[in-house]
Design a protein around this motif. Sequence first.
Motif, short mmCIF file in Angstrom:
data_model
loop_
_atom_site.label_atom_id
_atom_site.label_comp_id
_atom_site.label_asym_id
_atom_site.label_seq_id
_atom_site.Cartn_x
_atom_site.Cartn_y
_atom_site.Cartn_z
N ASN A 134 -46.13 29.77 48.17
CA ASN A 134 -46.70 28.38 48.64
C ASN A 134 -48.16 28.21 49.40
N ARG A 135 -48.22 29.47 50.12
CA ARG A 135 -49.45 29.65 50.86
C ARG A 135 -50.57 29.95 49.79
N ILE A 136 -50.16 30.69 48.84
CA ILE A 136 -51.16 31.28 48.00
C ILE A 136 -51.73 30.18 47.00
N LEU A 137 -50.57 29.24 46.61
CA LEU A 137 -50.92 27.96 45.87
C LEU A 137 -51.97 26.99 46.44
N ALA A 138 -51.81 26.96 47.69
CA ALA A 138 -52.60 25.88 48.60
C ALA A 138 -54.03 26.63 48.59
N HIS A 139 -54.29 27.82 48.86
CA HIS A 139 -55.37 28.60 48.56
C HIS A 139 -56.22 28.35 47.33
N GLU A 140 -55.33 28.41 46.43
CA GLU A 140 -55.97 28.48 44.96
C GLU A 140 -56.15 27.16 44.57
N GLY A 141 -55.27 26.14 44.63
CA GLY A 141 -55.75 24.69 44.28
C GLY A 141 -55.36 24.49 42.82
N GLY A 142 -56.04 23.76 42.21
CA GLY A 142 -55.74 23.20 40.70
C GLY A 142 -56.89 23.78 40.14
N TYR A 143 -57.10 22.93 39.01
CA TYR A 143 -58.20 23.45 37.67
C TYR A 143 -59.47 23.23 38.27
N ILE A 194 -46.37 34.09 36.68
CA ILE A 194 -47.31 34.88 36.51
C ILE A 194 -47.56 35.82 37.87
N TYR A 195 -47.74 35.25 38.98
CA TYR A 195 -47.91 35.64 40.11
C TYR A 195 -46.68 36.86 40.62
N LYS A 196 -45.55 36.42 40.11
CA LYS A 196 -44.36 37.36 40.56
C LYS A 196 -44.54 38.48 39.61
N ARG A 197 -44.58 38.30 38.36
CA ARG A 197 -44.69 39.34 37.27
C ARG A 197 -45.84 40.26 37.44
N ASP A 198 -46.97 39.75 37.58
CA ASP A 198 -48.20 40.59 37.44
C ASP A 198 -48.94 40.96 38.83
N TYR A 199 -48.48 40.39 39.87
CA TYR A 199 -48.91 40.77 41.02
C TYR A 199 -47.93 41.15 42.04
N TRP A 200 -46.99 40.39 42.55
CA TRP A 200 -46.06 40.44 43.62
C TRP A 200 -45.29 41.97 43.12
N ASP A 201 -44.76 41.87 41.86
CA ASP A 201 -44.10 43.34 41.49
C ASP A 201 -44.97 44.45 41.49
N ARG A 202 -46.21 44.36 40.91
CA ARG A 202 -47.14 45.57 41.09
C ARG A 202 -47.52 46.02 42.50
N ILE A 203 -47.52 45.24 43.34
CA ILE A 203 -47.86 45.63 44.90
C ILE A 203 -46.71 45.87 45.57
N GLN A 204 -45.49 46.06 44.84
CA GLN A 204 -44.03 46.31 45.44
C GLN A 204 -43.99 45.34 46.76
N GLY A 205 -44.32 44.28 46.51
CA GLY A 205 -44.28 43.14 47.65
C GLY A 205 -42.82 43.08 48.66
N ASP A 246 -52.14 38.12 48.28
CA ASP A 246 -53.44 37.29 48.37
C ASP A 246 -54.73 37.82 47.83
N PHE A 247 -54.93 39.07 48.59
CA PHE A 247 -56.13 39.99 47.93
C PHE A 247 -56.15 40.19 46.55
N ALA A 248 -54.84 40.55 45.97
CA ALA A 248 -54.54 41.04 44.62
C ALA A 248 -54.92 39.91 43.63
N ILE A 249 -54.54 38.74 44.17
CA ILE A 249 -54.59 37.43 43.22
C ILE A 249 -56.17 37.14 43.25
N ASN A 250 -56.85 37.48 44.37
CA ASN A 250 -58.29 36.82 44.47
C ASN A 250 -59.32 37.94 43.79
#
Length: 185
Positions: free
Chosen positions: A34-43, A79-90, A103-107
């Motif tokens: 939820n924090r991440i999506l607040a940072h990222e916003g919409g389209y 996508i964030y779960k599969r391609d980011y969280w799992d890859r950084i071993q969150g 947050d860094f990985a997504i950005n």
Amino acid sequence: MGFFSDLLAGLTKTVKAQPIPVPRGTSFFDAAINRILAHEGGYVNHPKDPGGETNWGISKRSYPNLDIKHLTRDQAIAIYKRDYWDRIQGDVLPHSLAFQVLDFAINSGVGTAIRKLQSAAGVPEDGVLGPLTLSAIKSFSDADLSQLLIAERLEFYTSLSTFPSFGRGWTRRLAKNIRYNVTDT
């Protein structure tokens, strides 16, 4: 006011960061996203953004076969779960550090985030979160390593050619992350 005066003002504002609540039966990822999506916003489709068309932080450059404009929040989370969280071993990292690395990985990409985490931890930068890096992480407090990672991230951003266009937003994001780090550790 100049750029760094603005940054300092943003860092010193009296804004309470809220810790990430983790309701019973949910994972830390579910709470942190939820924090991440607040940072990222919409389209958005900013002409100076090398990622091109972006929605929920998911870019056309990274996902050329997706309909970015119509990407749903739930699709972005998957996508964030599969391609980011799992890859950084969150799920293995301490919570505050997991949030900062995610947050860094997504950005900036998973490889960049892991290399900068390795730099902060004082291990060779190979972009792989392996046993050496995981062991080094344990020798730091969560708060200290998270702060060192934020410093690495700021230095990385200032080296980018797109910093003049996006630097203010990135540093404001980091100011929020510093506040989060205080409440999370």
